[in-house]
Design an enzyme around this catalytic site. Structure first.
Site, PDB file in Angstrom:
ATOM      1  N   LYS A 152      31.786  47.813  22.432  1.00 51.09           N
ATOM      2  CA  LYS A 152      31.225  49.161  22.553  1.00 51.09           C
ATOM      3  C   LYS A 152      32.366  50.153  22.693  1.00 51.09           C
ATOM      4  CE  LYS A 152      30.120  52.220  25.476  1.00 51.09           C
ATOM      5  NZ  LYS A 152      30.233  53.375  24.603  1.00 51.09           N
TER       6      LYS A 152
ATOM      7  N   CYS B 281      47.187  56.419  29.431  1.00 46.26           N
ATOM      8  CA  CYS B 281      47.036  55.881  30.784  1.00 46.26           C
ATOM      9  C   CYS B 281      48.399  55.716  31.454  1.00 46.26           C
ATOM     10  CB  CYS B 281      46.300  54.557  30.746  1.00 46.26           C
ATOM     11  SG  CYS B 281      47.074  53.363  29.663  1.00 46.26           S
TER      12      CYS B 281
HETATM   13  P1  NAD Z   1      35.372  55.903  30.831  1.00 49.73           P
HETATM   14  O1  NAD Z   1      35.442  54.984  31.991  1.00 49.73           O
HETATM   15  O2  NAD Z   1      34.608  57.165  30.961  1.00 49.73           O
HETATM   16  O3  NAD Z   1      34.723  55.127  29.582  1.00 49.73           O
HETATM   17  C1  NAD Z   1      35.234  53.893  29.148  1.00 49.73           C
HETATM   18  C2  NAD Z   1      34.148  53.144  28.405  1.00 49.73           C
HETATM   19  O4  NAD Z   1      33.097  52.794  29.320  1.00 49.73           O
HETATM   20  C3  NAD Z   1      33.485  53.953  27.291  1.00 49.73           C
HETATM   21  O5  NAD Z   1      33.238  53.109  26.189  1.00 49.73           O
HETATM   22  C4  NAD Z   1      32.199  54.398  27.939  1.00 49.73           C
HETATM   23  O6  NAD Z   1      31.165  54.679  27.005  1.00 49.73           O
HETATM   24  C5  NAD Z   1      31.843  53.175  28.763  1.00 49.73           C
HETATM   25  N1  NAD Z   1      30.897  53.446  29.845  1.00 49.73           N
HETATM   26  C6  NAD Z   1      30.579  54.641  30.411  1.00 49.73           C
HETATM   27  N2  NAD Z   1      29.660  54.467  31.379  1.00 49.73           N
HETATM   28  C7  NAD Z   1      29.391  53.146  31.438  1.00 49.73           C
HETATM   29  C8  NAD Z   1      28.540  52.340  32.250  1.00 49.73           C
HETATM   30  N3  NAD Z   1      27.784  52.881  33.211  1.00 49.73           N
HETATM   31  N4  NAD Z   1      28.529  50.999  32.045  1.00 49.73           N
HETATM   32  C9  NAD Z   1      29.315  50.439  31.102  1.00 49.73           C
HETATM   33  N5  NAD Z   1      30.140  51.157  30.297  1.00 49.73           N
HETATM   34  C10 NAD Z   1      30.175  52.488  30.470  1.00 49.73           C
HETATM   35  O7  NAD Z   1      36.890  56.186  30.378  1.00 49.73           O
HETATM   36  P2  NAD Z   1      37.418  57.111  29.201  1.00 49.73           P
HETATM   37  O8  NAD Z   1      37.253  58.544  29.582  1.00 49.73           O
HETATM   38  O9  NAD Z   1      36.869  56.658  27.891  1.00 49.73           O
HETATM   39  O10 NAD Z   1      38.982  56.742  29.182  1.00 49.73           O
HETATM   40  C11 NAD Z   1      39.939  57.357  29.997  1.00 49.73           C
HETATM   41  C12 NAD Z   1      40.324  56.452  31.145  1.00 49.73           C
HETATM   42  O11 NAD Z   1      40.804  55.211  30.634  1.00 49.73           O
HETATM   43  C13 NAD Z   1      41.464  57.003  31.967  1.00 49.73           C
HETATM   44  O12 NAD Z   1      41.197  56.772  33.335  1.00 49.73           O
HETATM   45  C14 NAD Z   1      42.657  56.169  31.518  1.00 49.73           C
HETATM   46  O13 NAD Z   1      43.696  56.070  32.447  1.00 49.73           O
HETATM   47  C15 NAD Z   1      42.028  54.851  31.270  1.00 49.73           C
HETATM   48  N6  NAD Z   1      42.854  54.025  30.394  1.00 49.73           N
HETATM   49  C16 NAD Z   1      43.455  52.920  30.933  1.00 49.73           C
HETATM   50  C17 NAD Z   1      44.267  52.146  30.124  1.00 49.73           C
HETATM   51  C18 NAD Z   1      44.923  50.902  30.657  1.00 49.73           C
HETATM   52  O14 NAD Z   1      45.347  50.076  29.864  1.00 49.73           O
HETATM   53  N7  NAD Z   1      45.009  50.742  31.958  1.00 49.73           N
HETATM   54  C19 NAD Z   1      44.464  52.485  28.788  1.00 49.73           C
HETATM   55  C20 NAD Z   1      43.830  53.615  28.285  1.00 49.73           C
HETATM   56  C21 NAD Z   1      43.015  54.378  29.097  1.00 49.73           C
END
Ligand code: NAD
Length: 485
Positions: free
Chosen positions: A174, A283
């Site tokens: 997803k 990130c």
């Molecule tokens: P997010 O947590 O909002 O969303 C991530 C994913 O989770 C999306 O696909 C979203 O649709 C899904 N999601 C949302 N609600 C959900 C639920 N209730 N249950 C299951 N899935 C759900 O994050 P984002 O805004 O897409 O990404 C940014 C974040 O990602 C930042 O905090 C960034 O630091 C982090 N990030 C971390 C890394 C790493 O490797 N550590 C890499 C890239 C980004």
């Protein structure tokens, strides 16, 4: 405008509800980029069922045969690099150069894991007794779910998919709703490369409904997530009752320490790339500069010069070095964090404002921003700001710098700029992060090296990337064989 469907059991299908959603170009929201099915739990359920049906056949193939599909996919991605990079820029906003690099990285990831297929095996271990064979073998897990963020919309799906698939798992992915196109393009490429139907399934739509189903479906035996702490932590709780394997990679608050002996030109260059590059939407972006007060003023001047040299605009335009925020919510969040910092007593050193002249009026553009006078207990020093905002914290010497660097709940990446090898080495020993760079940018990772955070940045039981990425996607079985009789 492109139109994509869910990819379930090898067929492109609409959401069962018939609903759709669209993505807009964050550099010019008058442009619709693509339309997607707005799926719900029932679509995710169908995808899990398709994956479950496809799993035994894929698992029974040799790793080398599976690796050939990945290697072929790598070639196809590379041959489509310009077209994919342009679409990535239109949907997510990063510059064309950044997008091109990300697409190349994706081709490299598939090539790397295609090659790994030749070494996927176990270990032989000396037995206590003669004429006994003791060895381990690696087996795939079954149906694995992947939930990915928008900020590296092709590289992150790839660095999860490639090890999952070469290990013999069937996958449901997803992608984030802000930028799903690249995941659909990977699915197209893998199908063309010969991936059997149902081995990869893509479901777009509501995070809570689709992601929630993947997190709670009993047939999903492992879930790898990258995204925010809030969502990752919630999914982790959903997986625990059935002991599904979990890999949650979440946010950071990455420090770059600048010591008083540092080459300040180098320090300013590294911080500008790591803080403003990719619009700060990495990130591993540097969001805290912890600088020795003896050199703080001189360093800040140099960083301002770097910020001034950045050309903000549409990532497809020549000369642009920083694109927009991905959407209105992130954009407003970035500006809000600047306001909060100023209200808490920090001072605006550079930028901080929306850019809306001419063509910029239709996108989510802001100036590269430097906030000074930040103290470790301000929100801007502790909470992730996923945008081009750098907070400068002044400290007195190495020990205080280290204390401030470690004084947050997260630990993803960190950097230090110094000529003092002893302090550099002590930093690598004592900093609480998963990745530490010396005289390098805090962003940028080698795909062949392990990656992951510590503290609240990760569940930290499995690493991503590199050969160790395979550990999450396989289980080890131990075999005892007695041929003495
Ligand atoms: P997010 O947590 O909002 O969303 C991530 C994913 O989770 C999306 O696909 C979203 O649709 C899904 N999601 C949302 N609600 C959900 C639920 N209730 N249950 C299951 N899935 C759900 O994050 P984002 O805004 O897409 O990404 C940014 C974040 O990602 C930042 O905090 C960034 O630091 C982090 N990030 C971390 C890394 C790493 O490797 N550590 C890499 C890239 C980004």
């Amino acid at each position: 405008m492109e139109t994509y469907q869910n990819f379930i059991g090898g067929e492109w299908v609409a959401a069962q509800s018939g609903k759709t959603f669209e993505t807009l170009n964050p550099a010019d929201t008058r442009e619709k980029v693509a339309q997607y099915p707005h799926s719900g739990g029932e679509d995710a359920k169908a995808a899990v069922a398709a994956a479950k049906a496809a799993f035994p056949g894929w698992a029974a193939m040799t790793p080398v045969a599976r690796g050939r599909v990945l290697s072929k996919a790598s070639q196809l991605i590379e041959s489509r690099k310009p077209e994919l990079a342009k679409l990535l820029t239109r949907e997510e906003g990063k510059t064309l150069a950044e997008a091109t690099g990300e697409v190349q990285r994706t081709a490299d990831i598939f090539r790397f894991f295609g090659g790994i297929s030749y070494t996927l095996g176990g270990q032989t271990i000396p037995h206590d007794l003669p004429n006994n064979l003791l060895y381990t073998k690696r087996e795939p897990l079954g149906v694995v779910a992947l939930i990915t963020p928008w900020n590296f919309p092709i590289a992150i799906p790839a660095w999860k998919l490639a090890p999952a698939l070469v290990s013999g798992n069937a996958v449901v992915i997803k992608p984030a709703s802000q930028a799903p196109a690249m995941t659909c393009e990977i699915a197209k490429v893998l199908a063309e490369a010969g991936l059997p139907k149902g081995v990869l399934n893509v479901v777009m739509g509501d995070g809570r409904a689709v992601g929630g189903e993947l997190a709670t479906n009993p047939d999903v035996v492992a879930l790898s997530f990258t995204g925010s702490y809030k969502i990752g932590h919630q999914i982790y709780q959903q997986l625990a009752p059935r002991q599904a394997r979990a890999q949650m990679e979440m946010g950071g608050k990455n420090p770059t320490i600048v010591l008083d002996d540092a080459d300040l030109d180098l320090a300013a260059k590294l911080v500008a790339i790591a803080g403003f590059g990719l619009t700060g939407q990495a990130c591993t972006a540097t969001s805290r500069v912890i600088v020795d007060k003896k050199v703080a003023a001189a360093f800040t001047e140099k960083l301002i010069e770097k910020a001034k040299a950045i050309k903000v605009g549409n990532g497809l335009s020549d000369g642009v070095t920083m694109g927009p925020a991905v959407n209105e919510q992130e954009f407003k969040g970035n500006l809000d964090y600047v306001d909060i910092a100023l209200k808490e007593g920090a001072k605006l050193v550079y930028g901080g404002k929306q850019l809306k002249d001419g063509d910029l009026a239709h996108g989510y553009f802001m100036e590269p921003t430097i906030v000074g006078g930040v103290t470790p207990n301000m929100r801007i020093a502790k909470e992730e700001v996923f945008g081009p905002v750098i907070a400068i914290i002044e400290v007195d010497g190495f020990d205080q710098a280290l204390e401030v660097a470690n004084g947050v709940d997260v630990g993803l990446s960190a950097s230090i700029v110094t000529r003092d090898i002893k302090k550099a080495m002590l930093y690598t020993d004592r900093i609480q992060v998963g990745v530490i760079k010396v005289n390098q940018i805090s962003t940028g990772l080698a795909l062949q090296a392990p990656f992951g955070g510590v503290k609240q940045s990760s569940t930290d039981s499995f690493k991503e990337q590199g050969t160790v990425a395979i550990d999450f996607y396989t289980r080890i079985k131990t075999v005892y064989l007695d041929y003495s009789a």
